[in-house]
Design a protein around this motif. Structure first.
Motif, short mmCIF file in Angstrom:
data_model
loop_
_atom_site.label_atom_id
_atom_site.label_comp_id
_atom_site.label_asym_id
_atom_site.label_seq_id
_atom_site.Cartn_x
_atom_site.Cartn_y
_atom_site.Cartn_z
N LEU A 38 -61.06 16.07 46.79
CA LEU A 38 -59.95 16.15 46.78
C LEU A 38 -59.56 17.73 47.21
CD1 LEU A 38 -58.92 14.24 43.56
CD2 LEU A 38 -58.99 13.35 45.83
N PHE A 39 -59.19 17.85 48.44
CA PHE A 39 -59.21 19.42 48.92
C PHE A 39 -57.97 19.95 48.24
CE2 PHE A 39 -57.68 22.30 52.13
CZ PHE A 39 -58.67 23.27 52.35
N ASN A 40 -56.88 19.46 48.25
CA ASN A 40 -55.51 20.17 47.56
C ASN A 40 -55.74 20.44 46.07
OD1 ASN A 40 -54.25 20.60 50.09
ND2 ASN A 40 -53.18 18.70 49.95
N ALA A 41 -56.57 19.64 45.54
CA ALA A 41 -56.64 19.66 44.00
C ALA A 41 -58.04 20.52 43.69
CB ALA A 41 -56.81 18.42 43.51
N LYS A 43 -61.09 19.22 43.59
CA LYS A 43 -61.78 18.36 42.53
C LYS A 43 -63.00 17.61 43.37
CE LYS A 43 -58.57 17.70 38.73
NZ LYS A 43 -57.72 16.51 37.99
N LEU A 44 -63.81 17.06 42.70
CA LEU A 44 -64.64 16.35 43.11
C LEU A 44 -64.77 15.07 42.13
CD1 LEU A 44 -67.61 15.20 44.72
CD2 LEU A 44 -68.57 16.68 42.87
N LYS A 45 -64.87 13.74 42.57
CA LYS A 45 -64.69 12.92 41.67
C LYS A 45 -66.14 11.85 42.38
CE LYS A 45 -60.08 12.28 40.25
NZ LYS A 45 -58.89 11.57 40.25
N ALA A 46 -66.87 11.31 41.55
CA ALA A 46 -67.94 10.49 41.68
C ALA A 46 -68.40 9.62 40.91
CB ALA A 46 -69.24 11.21 42.34
N THR A 47 -68.94 8.43 41.20
CA THR A 47 -69.50 7.57 40.09
C THR A 47 -71.20 7.67 40.25
OG1 THR A 47 -67.70 6.16 40.31
CG2 THR A 47 -69.78 5.16 39.40
N PHE A 48 -71.94 7.83 38.96
CA PHE A 48 -73.31 7.67 39.11
C PHE A 48 -74.07 6.73 38.04
CE2 PHE A 48 -71.73 11.17 36.33
CZ PHE A 48 -72.67 11.01 35.25
N ASN A 49 -75.31 6.64 38.37
CA ASN A 49 -75.83 6.08 37.18
C ASN A 49 -76.56 6.89 36.29
OD1 ASN A 49 -78.05 4.43 35.85
ND2 ASN A 49 -78.45 3.38 37.60
N GLU A 50 -76.27 6.75 35.12
CA GLU A 50 -76.71 8.06 34.11
C GLU A 50 -78.27 7.83 33.82
OE1 GLU A 50 -74.09 5.88 33.71
OE2 GLU A 50 -73.79 5.70 31.64
N LYS A 51 -78.79 6.65 34.31
CA LYS A 51 -80.33 6.69 34.26
C LYS A 51 -81.10 7.36 35.25
CE LYS A 51 -80.51 2.32 31.52
NZ LYS A 51 -78.81 1.81 31.40
N GLU A 52 -80.46 7.63 36.31
CA GLU A 52 -80.99 8.18 37.34
C GLU A 52 -80.77 9.88 37.56
OE1 GLU A 52 -81.00 6.09 41.27
OE2 GLU A 52 -80.47 4.28 40.05
N THR A 53 -79.62 10.03 37.32
CA THR A 53 -78.88 11.41 37.42
C THR A 53 -78.01 11.93 36.34
OG1 THR A 53 -78.22 13.22 38.89
CG2 THR A 53 -76.96 11.09 39.02
N SER A 54 -77.46 13.14 36.50
CA SER A 54 -76.66 13.43 35.09
C SER A 54 -75.34 14.18 35.89
CB SER A 54 -77.44 14.51 34.24
OG SER A 54 -77.90 15.53 34.72
N LEU A 55 -74.58 14.53 34.90
CA LEU A 55 -73.34 15.44 35.57
C LEU A 55 -73.95 16.93 35.57
CD1 LEU A 55 -70.31 15.79 35.44
CD2 LEU A 55 -70.44 16.41 33.04
N ALA A 56 -74.85 17.20 34.74
CA ALA A 56 -75.51 18.73 35.22
C ALA A 56 -76.04 18.75 36.66
CB ALA A 56 -76.31 18.96 33.95
N ALA A 57 -76.83 17.71 36.96
CA ALA A 57 -77.60 17.88 38.05
C ALA A 57 -76.54 17.66 39.14
CB ALA A 57 -78.45 16.35 38.20
N ILE A 58 -75.40 16.98 38.89
CA ILE A 58 -74.39 17.01 39.96
C ILE A 58 -73.64 18.24 40.08
CG2 ILE A 58 -72.04 16.26 40.64
CD1 ILE A 58 -72.91 13.18 39.49
N GLN A 59 -73.26 19.02 39.09
CA GLN A 59 -72.73 20.25 38.88
C GLN A 59 -73.77 21.28 39.71
OE1 GLN A 59 -71.38 21.47 35.32
NE2 GLN A 59 -71.12 23.47 35.56
N LYS A 60 -74.99 21.11 39.26
CA LYS A 60 -76.08 22.31 39.94
C LYS A 60 -76.02 21.90 41.48
CE LYS A 60 -81.15 23.53 39.85
NZ LYS A 60 -80.92 24.22 40.94
N THR A 61 -76.06 20.64 42.07
CA THR A 61 -76.21 20.59 43.45
C THR A 61 -74.90 21.02 44.18
OG1 THR A 61 -77.22 18.12 43.38
CG2 THR A 61 -75.92 18.60 45.30
N VAL A 62 -73.67 21.03 43.62
CA VAL A 62 -72.23 21.67 44.03
C VAL A 62 -72.63 22.94 43.94
CG1 VAL A 62 -70.02 21.99 43.90
CG2 VAL A 62 -71.06 19.52 43.46
N GLU A 63 -72.98 23.63 42.74
CA GLU A 63 -73.20 25.17 42.62
C GLU A 63 -74.38 25.65 43.66
OE1 GLU A 63 -73.72 25.59 38.48
OE2 GLU A 63 -71.62 25.80 38.38
#
Length: 78
Positions: A38-41, A43-63
């Motif tokens: 969401l450009f103006n906000a 924010k990134l929103k995504a659905t993920f399978n917690e058995k395959e990846t994690s919130l920390a991994a998504i955050q690391k990818t963005v960073e």
């Protein structure tokens, strides 16, 4: 499945948004159809399978793409 909501630093341009979206969509375990930046906000929103990846991994990818994450929240998907 779980939902990730990441608050990002203010995005400077639509190209930034596309870079983040495509980077997260390529991750294993992320539902690529659910990835939305969401450009103006700033924010990134995504659905993920917690058995395959994690919130920390998504955050690391963005960073790793060069975009600081201010806050990351995981919510159980209903």
């Amino acid at each position: 499945m779980a939902k990730a909501i990441l608050n990002l630093e203010t995005l400077a341009c639509p190209t930034c948004m596309q870079k983040i979206e495509s980077g997260v969509k390529r991750m294993a375990g992320v539902d690529s159809d659910s990835v939305k930046v969401l450009f103006n906000a700033s924010k990134l929103k995504a659905t993920f399978n917690e058995k395959e990846t994690s919130l920390a991994a998504i955050q690391k990818t963005v960073e790793d793409l060069g975009y600081p994450v201010l806050k990351a929240v995981e919510k159980a998907s209903s």
